[in-house]
Each structure stands twice: as structure tokens, then as C-alpha cells.
Design a protein around this motif. Sequence first.
Motif, PDB file in Angstrom:
ATOM      1  N   TYR A  83       0.831  -1.210   0.000  1.00  0.00           N
ATOM      2  CA  TYR A  83       0.000   0.000   0.000  1.00  0.00           C
ATOM      3  C   TYR A  83       0.864   1.259   0.000  1.00  0.00           C
ATOM      4  CZ  TYR A  83      -4.160  -2.801   0.645  1.00  0.00           C
ATOM      5  OH  TYR A  83      -5.179  -3.710   0.448  1.00  0.00           O
ATOM      6  N   ASN A  84       2.130   1.096   0.381  1.00  0.00           N
ATOM      7  CA  ASN A  84       3.070   2.220   0.368  1.00  0.00           C
ATOM      8  C   ASN A  84       3.896   2.288  -0.906  1.00  0.00           C
ATOM      9  OD1 ASN A  84       2.172   2.757   2.942  1.00  0.00           O
ATOM     10  ND2 ASN A  84       3.919   1.803   3.952  1.00  0.00           N
ATOM     11  N   GLY A  85       3.629   1.386  -1.849  1.00  0.00           N
ATOM     12  CA  GLY A  85       4.366   1.405  -3.100  1.00  0.00           C
ATOM     13  C   GLY A  85       5.253   0.189  -3.268  1.00  0.00           C
ATOM     14  N   PRO A  86       5.933   0.083  -4.400  1.00  0.00           N
ATOM     15  CA  PRO A  86       6.755  -1.095  -4.704  1.00  0.00           C
ATOM     16  C   PRO A  86       8.115  -1.077  -4.016  1.00  0.00           C
ATOM     17  CG  PRO A  86       6.847   0.453  -6.522  1.00  0.00           C
ATOM     18  CD  PRO A  86       5.871   1.033  -5.533  1.00  0.00           C
ATOM     19  N   PHE A  87       8.707  -2.273  -3.885  1.00  0.00           N
ATOM     20  CA  PHE A  87      10.063  -2.397  -3.348  1.00  0.00           C
ATOM     21  C   PHE A  87      11.059  -2.155  -4.476  1.00  0.00           C
ATOM     22  CE2 PHE A  87       8.420  -5.681  -0.079  1.00  0.00           C
ATOM     23  CZ  PHE A  87       8.053  -4.667   0.786  1.00  0.00           C
ATOM     24  N   GLU A  88      11.266  -0.905  -4.820  1.00  0.00           N
ATOM     25  CA  GLU A  88      12.219  -0.564  -5.861  1.00  0.00           C
ATOM     26  C   GLU A  88      13.236   0.425  -5.288  1.00  0.00           C
ATOM     27  OE1 GLU A  88      10.219   0.706  -9.387  1.00  0.00           O
ATOM     28  OE2 GLU A  88       8.981  -1.108  -9.519  1.00  0.00           O
ATOM     29  N   PRO A  89      14.478   0.385  -5.765  1.00  0.00           N
ATOM     30  CA  PRO A  89      15.563   1.144  -5.133  1.00  0.00           C
ATOM     31  C   PRO A  89      15.319   2.633  -5.014  1.00  0.00           C
ATOM     32  CG  PRO A  89      16.443  -0.439  -6.703  1.00  0.00           C
ATOM     33  CD  PRO A  89      14.970  -0.445  -6.888  1.00  0.00           C
ATOM     34  N   GLN A  90      14.614   3.229  -5.974  1.00  0.00           N
ATOM     35  CA  GLN A  90      14.457   4.678  -5.971  1.00  0.00           C
ATOM     36  C   GLN A  90      13.390   5.170  -4.992  1.00  0.00           C
ATOM     37  OE1 GLN A  90      13.445   2.595  -8.286  1.00  0.00           O
ATOM     38  NE2 GLN A  90      11.760   3.351  -9.542  1.00  0.00           N
ATOM     39  N   TYR A  91      12.556   4.255  -4.496  1.00  0.00           N
ATOM     40  CA  TYR A  91      11.462   4.674  -3.631  1.00  0.00           C
ATOM     41  C   TYR A  91      11.839   4.599  -2.155  1.00  0.00           C
ATOM     42  CZ  TYR A  91       8.447   4.473  -7.741  1.00  0.00           C
ATOM     43  OH  TYR A  91       7.892   4.679  -8.980  1.00  0.00           O
ATOM     44  N   ASP A  92      11.238   5.492  -1.373  1.00  0.00           N
ATOM     45  CA  ASP A  92      11.437   5.487   0.074  1.00  0.00           C
ATOM     46  C   ASP A  92      10.642   4.346   0.698  1.00  0.00           C
ATOM     47  OD1 ASP A  92      12.959   7.796  -0.233  1.00  0.00           O
ATOM     48  OD2 ASP A  92      11.280   9.137   0.226  1.00  0.00           O
ATOM     49  N   ARG A  93      11.029   3.996   1.907  1.00  0.00           N
ATOM     50  CA  ARG A  93      10.312   2.968   2.668  1.00  0.00           C
ATOM     51  C   ARG A  93       9.853   3.586   3.986  1.00  0.00           C
ATOM     52  NH1 ARG A  93      12.701  -1.954   0.685  1.00  0.00           N
ATOM     53  NH2 ARG A  93      11.665  -3.242   2.270  1.00  0.00           N
ATOM     54  N   LEU A  94       8.686   3.165   4.453  1.00  0.00           N
ATOM     55  CA  LEU A  94       8.109   3.707   5.680  1.00  0.00           C
ATOM     56  C   LEU A  94       7.807   2.585   6.659  1.00  0.00           C
ATOM     57  CD1 LEU A  94       6.755   5.949   7.411  1.00  0.00           C
ATOM     58  CD2 LEU A  94       4.648   5.518   6.100  1.00  0.00           C
ATOM     59  N   PHE A  95       8.271   2.755   7.888  1.00  0.00           N
ATOM     60  CA  PHE A  95       7.908   1.851   8.981  1.00  0.00           C
ATOM     61  C   PHE A  95       7.060   2.619   9.990  1.00  0.00           C
ATOM     62  CE2 PHE A  95      11.878  -0.081   7.453  1.00  0.00           C
ATOM     63  CZ  PHE A  95      11.433  -1.377   7.229  1.00  0.00           C
ATOM     64  N   ILE A  96       5.899   2.093  10.305  1.00  0.00           N
ATOM     65  CA  ILE A  96       5.029   2.689  11.324  1.00  0.00           C
ATOM     66  C   ILE A  96       5.260   1.898  12.604  1.00  0.00           C
ATOM     67  CG2 ILE A  96       2.649   3.191  11.989  1.00  0.00           C
ATOM     68  CD1 ILE A  96       2.005   3.501   9.010  1.00  0.00           C
ATOM     69  N   ALA A  97       6.076   2.464  13.483  1.00  0.00           N
ATOM     70  CA  ALA A  97       6.524   1.719  14.659  1.00  0.00           C
ATOM     71  C   ALA A  97       5.416   1.472  15.684  1.00  0.00           C
ATOM     72  CB  ALA A  97       7.706   2.434  15.301  1.00  0.00           C
ATOM     73  N   PRO A  98       4.612   2.469  16.060  1.00  0.00           N
ATOM     74  CA  PRO A  98       3.555   2.202  17.044  1.00  0.00           C
ATOM     75  C   PRO A  98       2.336   1.580  16.353  1.00  0.00           C
ATOM     76  CG  PRO A  98       3.582   4.537  16.502  1.00  0.00           C
ATOM     77  CD  PRO A  98       4.686   3.893  15.705  1.00  0.00           C
ATOM     78  N   ALA A  99       2.231   0.253  16.434  1.00  0.00           N
ATOM     79  CA  ALA A  99       1.193  -0.459  15.688  1.00  0.00           C
ATOM     80  C   ALA A  99      -0.211  -0.100  16.153  1.00  0.00           C
ATOM     81  CB  ALA A  99       1.417  -1.963  15.820  1.00  0.00           C
TER      82      ALA A  99
END
Length: 313
Positions: A83-99
Amino acid sequence: MGERVKNQKTTEEIALGIRRRVFEHSMRNNGGYLSQACSAAEQLAWLYNEALNLGEPTMPMIPPPFGGVPAPGNDDYVTGAGYNGPFEPQYDRLFIAPAHYALVAYATLIETGRMAAEGLEMFNKDGSSVEMIGAEHSPGMEVHNGTLGIGLSTGAGLAYGRRLRGEPGEVCVFMSDGEVQEGQTWEAIQACAHHGIDNVWAIMDVNDQQCDGAMSSVMEVRDIATKMRAFGATVVEIDAHDLDAMRQAKKEPHEGQPLIILAHSSPTHGMSFLQKRFPRLHYVRFKSEQERDEMNVSIAKELGIDPVQFDTH
């Protein structure tokens, strides 16, 4: 239903939409994570609408049911990270720590056109991937954060790997201030500083609240910013409801260090009625139908919408 619509809303509109959606859901379901929507709406709206380069979602608008845990023979297993986008090198990644911010995160996905509104109707239902406490298969979630406090470590590890592979995309961690009561958070900061992991950054919702009440009543943490700087982070403190301050904070130079934005927020912002419940705001259940009615009318007025209609029988 469920057709993807390109988001054309401003970040301010998205933040208001998040609060309205969480409020309406909570009224209809006899409770919810209202204070998290109050404190974090601008932060999550800004992350998804401005700060991060996430790419188009790869998951269906209407979330699929829970597909089981990773295991031999479960080849169709997916996480909610699509839902946050594809696992591709140019894209950022987001971790939502407080579940436990999951309800607010799902509302954000809807407001930014990444998930259908029907997804929220699956919240906390048996067999649903739209978990009450976000798991790795839940929309917008990439990993299960388990014990609160491992999010920054997870993000730092991925960022280190991305740097070694020469990937340009950054890693962002959305955090809550209760995580500074966990030792692993401090280990993550000093590991980032030691290894020069500066392609990871975090924004922390500092609302001084946690499950058992006010932060100070559970464990006093004192000056978070000073301690983080001592452990090797570049720290900027802002008003969490000031989007311009948020935008400026992200520009802070932090070569060789992680950037951590401490976003000081109000757990009753936009829903002043909740002040009557202070400091027990973690998950709001109604004490009576009268309180529910009063809260419904008061908060709806403040959010600029009609009171929610629900069956009282």
C-alpha cells in the motif's frame, strides 16, 4: 467500488479528513483511537502527501483477508507494505513503529487514495488483514513491530542495507514518544551514528501519552532531545500541528547521523471534548450513551461535520 482515485487534496485537507474518519469510525463502533488521530494527523498526512517518495500502491484497494503467516507452502503471503508502493531502489520505505496507530494509518491510506473506504469497515474483524493493532500483513505495515521500541532498529537495519547496495531511496520511521522508554531505541540511535547511517530519519509523535496514562506517570524520560543528541542523532523540535515547521525540519543537514524530528503534539487537537478524559486517552470507550451523544455532537461541530448517525438500540 474500490477503484483507485488519484489524490489531489492538500496536506491540510488530508489531516482533517483523517480526524473525521477516525472520529466517525469510533462513534459507530463504540470507541477508538481518537487521541492518536488528534496528535498525529498532520504528521501522517505530511509523510504520505509530501515528504516521502513512495510510488503507486501495488495492493488491491479493498484489502484481502488474512492470508496466513509466512510458511512453506504459503507462496501467496504478502505484507501490507504494498500500500506504500513497490520495493524498488528509488522509492522510500516507511515503517510505522507504534502499531496501535493502525486506525489512523488506515484513515491516512484512504484519504490519500491508497485504500478504499470499505477497508475501514473490515477493522478488527475476524479473518481480516485490517488489524486493530497493525501486523505485517495489515495495510501500510511492512513488519510486525512486536514489543514497542523496535521500529527504529528495523528502519536502521534496512537503511544500512540500502546504503551498501547503493540504493538512493531513504527509510523513514514514524514513532511515538513511549518508545524512548525502551533501550533498543537508544541502541538504534548510537548504531546509526557509529556506522554513519544517515539515509534513515524519523518523526516522533511526542504527545506525552501512552497506554497507562501520561508518560511521566509511567516512566519519566526527561529531556529527550538532549539525550538523543548525546547518542548521536541530529534532532529538531517542532510543533506537530505546524506543517511549515515540519517541512523545514526535514531539510536539516544530518550527514553521518540519523535525523529525528520531535513533533510535540496535543492528544486532543481538533477534539477538545477529550480534555474531559485526560490523561486516560489511549483508547476511548464511552462511559454511557449520554457521554457518547455529547461527544458526538461536540466533536462533530469542531470538525465541521454533521453528528454521526448510529443505532442506539
